[in-house]
Scaffold this active site. Structure first.
Site, PDB file in Angstrom:
ATOM      1  N   PRO A  20       0.830  -1.204   0.000  1.00  0.00           N
ATOM      2  CA  PRO A  20       0.000   0.000   0.000  1.00  0.00           C
ATOM      3  C   PRO A  20       0.868   1.260   0.000  1.00  0.00           C
ATOM      4  O   PRO A  20       1.938   1.271   0.600  1.00  0.00           O
ATOM      5  CB  PRO A  20      -0.774  -0.087   1.321  1.00  0.00           C
ATOM      6  CG  PRO A  20      -0.604  -1.464   1.820  1.00  0.00           C
ATOM      7  CD  PRO A  20       0.611  -2.042   1.185  1.00  0.00           C
ATOM      8  N   GLY A  21       0.388   2.268  -0.687  1.00  0.00           N
ATOM      9  CA  GLY A  21       1.083   3.556  -0.646  1.00  0.00           C
ATOM     10  C   GLY A  21       2.318   3.642  -1.509  1.00  0.00           C
ATOM     11  O   GLY A  21       3.075   4.601  -1.432  1.00  0.00           O
ATOM     12  N   THR A  22       2.520   2.642  -2.368  1.00  0.00           N
ATOM     13  CA  THR A  22       3.714   2.683  -3.200  1.00  0.00           C
ATOM     14  C   THR A  22       3.481   3.443  -4.504  1.00  0.00           C
ATOM     15  O   THR A  22       4.416   3.600  -5.285  1.00  0.00           O
ATOM     16  CB  THR A  22       4.200   1.252  -3.533  1.00  0.00           C
ATOM     17  OG1 THR A  22       3.070   0.444  -3.832  1.00  0.00           O
ATOM     18  CG2 THR A  22       4.942   0.661  -2.363  1.00  0.00           C
ATOM     19  N   GLY A  23       2.255   3.889  -4.732  1.00  0.00           N
ATOM     20  CA  GLY A  23       2.021   4.724  -5.900  1.00  0.00           C
ATOM     21  C   GLY A  23       1.324   4.028  -7.050  1.00  0.00           C
ATOM     22  O   GLY A  23       1.479   4.424  -8.202  1.00  0.00           O
ATOM     23  N   THR A  42      -2.037   3.855  -7.595  1.00  0.00           N
ATOM     24  CA  THR A  42      -3.046   4.780  -8.104  1.00  0.00           C
ATOM     25  C   THR A  42      -2.385   5.905  -8.884  1.00  0.00           C
ATOM     26  O   THR A  42      -2.838   6.304  -9.964  1.00  0.00           O
ATOM     27  CB  THR A  42      -3.847   5.379  -6.939  1.00  0.00           C
ATOM     28  OG1 THR A  42      -4.214   4.328  -6.052  1.00  0.00           O
ATOM     29  CG2 THR A  42      -5.071   6.094  -7.427  1.00  0.00           C
ATOM     30  N   HIS A  83      21.878 -12.507   3.165  1.00  0.00           N
ATOM     31  CA  HIS A  83      21.080 -13.499   2.436  1.00  0.00           C
ATOM     32  C   HIS A  83      21.105 -13.195   0.927  1.00  0.00           C
ATOM     33  O   HIS A  83      21.435 -14.058   0.103  1.00  0.00           O
ATOM     34  CB  HIS A  83      19.654 -13.488   2.984  1.00  0.00           C
ATOM     35  CG  HIS A  83      18.723 -14.453   2.333  1.00  0.00           C
ATOM     36  ND1 HIS A  83      18.235 -15.563   2.965  1.00  0.00           N
ATOM     37  CD2 HIS A  83      18.187 -14.480   1.088  1.00  0.00           C
ATOM     38  CE1 HIS A  83      17.441 -16.224   2.158  1.00  0.00           C
ATOM     39  NE2 HIS A  83      17.382 -15.575   0.999  1.00  0.00           N
ATOM     40  N   GLU A  84      20.786 -11.975   0.591  1.00  0.00           N
ATOM     41  CA  GLU A  84      20.723 -11.606  -0.835  1.00  0.00           C
ATOM     42  C   GLU A  84      22.108 -11.600  -1.462  1.00  0.00           C
ATOM     43  O   GLU A  84      22.275 -12.009  -2.623  1.00  0.00           O
ATOM     44  CB  GLU A  84      20.050 -10.249  -1.016  1.00  0.00           C
ATOM     45  CG  GLU A  84      18.604 -10.168  -0.518  1.00  0.00           C
ATOM     46  CD  GLU A  84      17.713 -11.259  -1.081  1.00  0.00           C
ATOM     47  OE1 GLU A  84      17.960 -11.707  -2.221  1.00  0.00           O
ATOM     48  OE2 GLU A  84      16.781 -11.682  -0.361  1.00  0.00           O
ATOM     49  N   ASP A 119      12.693 -19.796  -1.247  1.00  0.00           N
ATOM     50  CA  ASP A 119      13.835 -20.428  -1.926  1.00  0.00           C
ATOM     51  C   ASP A 119      13.702 -21.948  -1.851  1.00  0.00           C
ATOM     52  O   ASP A 119      13.924 -22.658  -2.824  1.00  0.00           O
ATOM     53  CB  ASP A 119      15.152 -20.041  -1.235  1.00  0.00           C
ATOM     54  CG  ASP A 119      15.429 -18.558  -1.331  1.00  0.00           C
ATOM     55  OD1 ASP A 119      14.862 -17.913  -2.231  1.00  0.00           O
ATOM     56  OD2 ASP A 119      16.206 -18.056  -0.499  1.00  0.00           O
TER      57      ASP A 119
HETATM   58  P1  ADP Z   1      -1.316   3.012  -3.713  1.00  0.00           P
HETATM   59  O1  ADP Z   1      -2.362   3.178  -4.758  1.00  0.00           O
HETATM   60  O2  ADP Z   1      -0.179   2.141  -4.153  1.00  0.00           O
HETATM   61  O3  ADP Z   1      -1.813   2.611  -2.372  1.00  0.00           O
HETATM   62  P2  ADP Z   1      -1.105   5.836  -4.022  1.00  0.00           P
HETATM   63  O4  ADP Z   1      -0.865   5.940  -5.474  1.00  0.00           O
HETATM   64  O5  ADP Z   1      -2.475   6.091  -3.554  1.00  0.00           O
HETATM   65  O6  ADP Z   1      -0.621   4.428  -3.476  1.00  0.00           O
HETATM   66  O7  ADP Z   1      -0.078   6.783  -3.275  1.00  0.00           O
HETATM   67  C1  ADP Z   1      -0.483   7.670  -2.284  1.00  0.00           C
HETATM   68  C2  ADP Z   1       0.329   8.940  -2.338  1.00  0.00           C
HETATM   69  O8  ADP Z   1       1.681   8.694  -2.013  1.00  0.00           O
HETATM   70  C3  ADP Z   1       0.363   9.568  -3.690  1.00  0.00           C
HETATM   71  O9  ADP Z   1      -0.717  10.406  -3.893  1.00  0.00           O
HETATM   72  C4  ADP Z   1       1.678  10.341  -3.656  1.00  0.00           C
HETATM   73  O10 ADP Z   1       1.520  11.586  -3.049  1.00  0.00           O
HETATM   74  C5  ADP Z   1       2.553   9.504  -2.776  1.00  0.00           C
HETATM   75  N1  ADP Z   1       3.423   8.634  -3.569  1.00  0.00           N
HETATM   76  C6  ADP Z   1       3.431   7.280  -3.555  1.00  0.00           C
HETATM   77  N2  ADP Z   1       4.360   6.784  -4.391  1.00  0.00           N
HETATM   78  C7  ADP Z   1       4.958   7.843  -4.974  1.00  0.00           C
HETATM   79  C8  ADP Z   1       5.999   7.996  -5.941  1.00  0.00           C
HETATM   80  N3  ADP Z   1       6.623   6.939  -6.495  1.00  0.00           N
HETATM   81  N4  ADP Z   1       6.345   9.250  -6.305  1.00  0.00           N
HETATM   82  C9  ADP Z   1       5.737  10.307  -5.757  1.00  0.00           C
HETATM   83  N5  ADP Z   1       4.756  10.247  -4.854  1.00  0.00           N
HETATM   84  C10 ADP Z   1       4.361   9.032  -4.446  1.00  0.00           C
HETATM   85 ZN    ZN Z   2      16.457 -16.074  -0.749  1.00  0.00          ZN
END
Ligand code: ADP
Ligand code: ZN
Length: 579
Positions: A192-195, A197, A412-413, A490
């Site tokens: 979650p929160g990795t971008g 959307t 490990h890696e 693994d």
């Molecule tokens: P997800 O959909 O993966 O849960 P979101 O796209 O909703 O995450 O990300 C939430 C917020 O986090 C975005 O609106 C942005 O402000 C910030 N964010 C996340 N990833 C990035 C990124 N790679 N670059 C810039 N901002 C990011």
């Molecule tokens: Zn491994």
């Protein structure tokens, strides 16, 4: 929010109470005072007190005096009653009086009650929409999304793998004239929160097409059939626009794997999933519609979703590494007044932060700077924000992975990478990282293996060593009592490979050249012998791997040190250390 709503609720409630009291009072008044004897009425007539009388078929007549008082009295029902009154100069109407003063409180009362009902409905989870029309769709297109790839920092590989889609959305005709088939659906998976959307929005923005977003949970409703109908509406809307990006967040809500054994499952979910699949096969390549869906767990999805022609492209969105974090921080600090912030330091101590969390950190820092009336956002504000953010997320995710854990992952890696480079020099190791992915703790990426038609026994044995090398490195460095669960996947893979060698490929002793699955008809059970043989192979390979690592222990140390420092090493950096 809830408190606010309750406060507003007090207004109609108090008006309701007040008007209720008024209504009761008026009713009491009208009940007692307004009924008088016929004799009194006659007296009033004689004294010329009366201005108006209403004469209807009812047993009572209404009387209005010149001073405004109104009362009722018995209807004498005599033939010339009306004429009698008229001749005395009294107005006679044949309609009942409307008691104006009663109408006001009654109206207020009903209005208040109505308001209360509406407010209660609104504040509860039942939206008025779902109450009044069960399948109204909430998604509206965002036409000019205002996002592009510049808004997505890091995640270069993910961006790369959706670039052709942007080009396709710009001119789908071109692709179809070449007979090229674009994916209809793309799954973005990762923490979650990795971008995810953000990336989907950027695709729409780059291509200049409208963006329709809904969440999988929007489709799962109390009423069966609503989800399916919403899917159809969503696609209909998007199609009416021509090109579009349809984004479905939390696709697992509709596309979760059906639990085996539990036939049937949720009807609503199945119907919704089927509607989605039908819609997706319904539009053709020329239309320029791409469905992007996001999930945290790819392995949870129903395989029906992942088949060709559906969501057949899977793009992993990973947590940002050191460099990516620096970029994300820069991006979010860009339009803010910043003082002398030590970006490198900040990027370094935010390992395992997601993009969303970094954004949150920057925002907290801005708030703190603003509260303290500082002209700029400074290191001290960032530090305070850091503590707040860390505390808020503690235990929920990985951001507080200890240095010790980090170092275990690094060794490990490094073990995998080192043994791969030593034993399989023809195979490219394009990347090693200690940033966790959905697949496991860390990760090393082997890009395309050497070009060859068959895999030979020698290759497979070395491949097994590479698979074992993660655990071996933990063992060599930390001792056999401190090995971790990190090698779980693994071992799954190595076990599969070695059993295939012994039971399918004719490379073992127990079965020789026999194929185990073909033997199932005869009454022969070699199970334990096969296990013993596989175990022996793995054990001796493990020792061999250990030797390779011990001989190269200084390189292993250097590799893990560098990994701790930079989190991700690319091919060139790797080769430099190993050579
Ligand atoms: P997800 O959909 O993966 O849960 P979101 O796209 O909703 O995450 O990300 C939430 C917020 O986090 C975005 O609106 C942005 O402000 C910030 N964010 C996340 N990833 C990035 C990124 N790679 N670059 C810039 N901002 C990011
Ligand atoms: Zn491994």
């Amino acid at each position: 929010m809830n408190k606010l709503k309750n406060k507003y609720l007090l207004i109609p409630m108090s008006t309701a109470v007040i008007s209720l009291i008024l209504v009761i009072v008026f009713n009491i008044l009208s009940g007692s005072v307004n009924d008088r004897l016929y004799l009194d009425f006659q007296k009033d007539v004689a004294n010329h007190n009366i201005s108006k009388v209403s004469l209807t078929d009812s047993p009572k007549i209404d009387v209005k005096l010149k001073d405004g008082t109104i009362y009722k009295t018995d209807n004498p029902r005599t033939d010339n009653f009306k004429e009698d009154l008229l001749s005395k100069g009294i107005q006679v109407s044949e309609e009942a009086f409307s008691y104006n003063r009663d109408v006001a409180p009654v109206a207020v009362l009903s209005l208040s009650i109505l308001t209360i009902i509406v407010m209660v409905i609104r504040s509860s989870n039942v939206t008025s929409k779902s109450l009044f029309s069960v399948d109204t769709l909430a998604a509206d297109a965002v036409e000019d999304i205002g996002f592009n790839f510049k808004n997505v920092a890091g995640n270069e590989e993910a961006k790369e793998s959706v670039k052709d889609v942007v080009d396709f959305l710009r001119n789908p005709e071109k692709y179809s004239s070449y007979g090229a088939r674009m994916p209809k659906g793309i799954i973005l998976y990762g923490d979650p929160g990795t971008g995810k959307t953000l990336l989907a929005k950027a695709v729409a923005g780059e291509a200049g097409v409208p963006f329709y977003a809904m969440s999988g949970s929007d489709f799962i409703q109390v009423y069966v059939g609503v989800g399916a109908s919403r899917i159809r509406q969503l696609f209909k809307k998007a199609r009416s626009h021509g090109k579009a990006v349809i984004f479905i967040d939390e696709i697992d809500a509709i596309g979760k794997q059906r639990e085996s054994g539990k036939a049937g499952g949720s009807d609503e979910r199945d119907q919704t999933l089927n509607a989605l699949l039908t819609e997706m096969s319904g539009f053709n390549e020329k239309e320029g519609i791409i469905v992007m869906a996001a999930t945290n767990r790819l392995d949870m999805l129903d395989s029906a979703l992942l088949r060709p022609g559906r969501f057949d492209r899977h793009v992993e969105i990973v947590l940002p590494d050191l460099n990516a974090r620096k970029e994300i921080l820069k991006l979010h600090l860009k339009n803010k007044p910043i003082g002398k912030i030590n970006m490198d330091d900040l990027a370094r101590k935010t390992s395992y932060f997601s993009g969303a969390k970094l954004e949150n950190l920057v925002n907290e820092a801005a708030i703190i700077a603003c509260k303290s009336d500082s002209k700029f956002i400074e290191n001290e504000h960032i530090d305070k924000a850091y503590s707040i953010v860390i505390a808020g997320y503690e235990k929920i995710d990985r951001s507080n992975i200890s240095t010790k854990d980090k170092s275990i992952t690094a060794f490990h890696e490094a073990g995998h990478a080192l043994v791969s480079l030593k034993m399989l020099p023809g195979e490219k190791v394009s990347k090693v990282t200690i940033i966790p992915s959905t697949k496991g703790a860390g990760g090393y990426t082997l890009s395309i293996p050497e070009d060859k038609l068959y895999q030979n026994k020698d290759y497979m044995m070395k491949k097994l060593m590479v698979l074992l090398a993660g655990r071996t490195a933990e063992d060599v460095i930390f001792g056999k009592d401190f090995i971790t669960t990190g090698a779980y996947s693994d071992f799954k893979e190595s076990t599969r490979l070695v059993t295939n060698m012994v039971t399918q490929y004719g490379m073992g002793e127990t079965l020789g050249l026999l194929n185990l699955s073909e033997l199932s008809n005869i009454n022969y059970n070699p199970g334990n012998d096969i296990v013993k043989e596989c175990k022996n192979i793995i054990n001796s390979l493990y020792e061999e791997t250990k030797n390779v690592l011990l001989e190269n222990k200084d390189v292993l140390n250097k590799l893990s040190e560098k990994l701790m420092d930079k989190e991700t090493l690319n091919e060139a950096e790797l080769l430099e250390i190993v050579k």
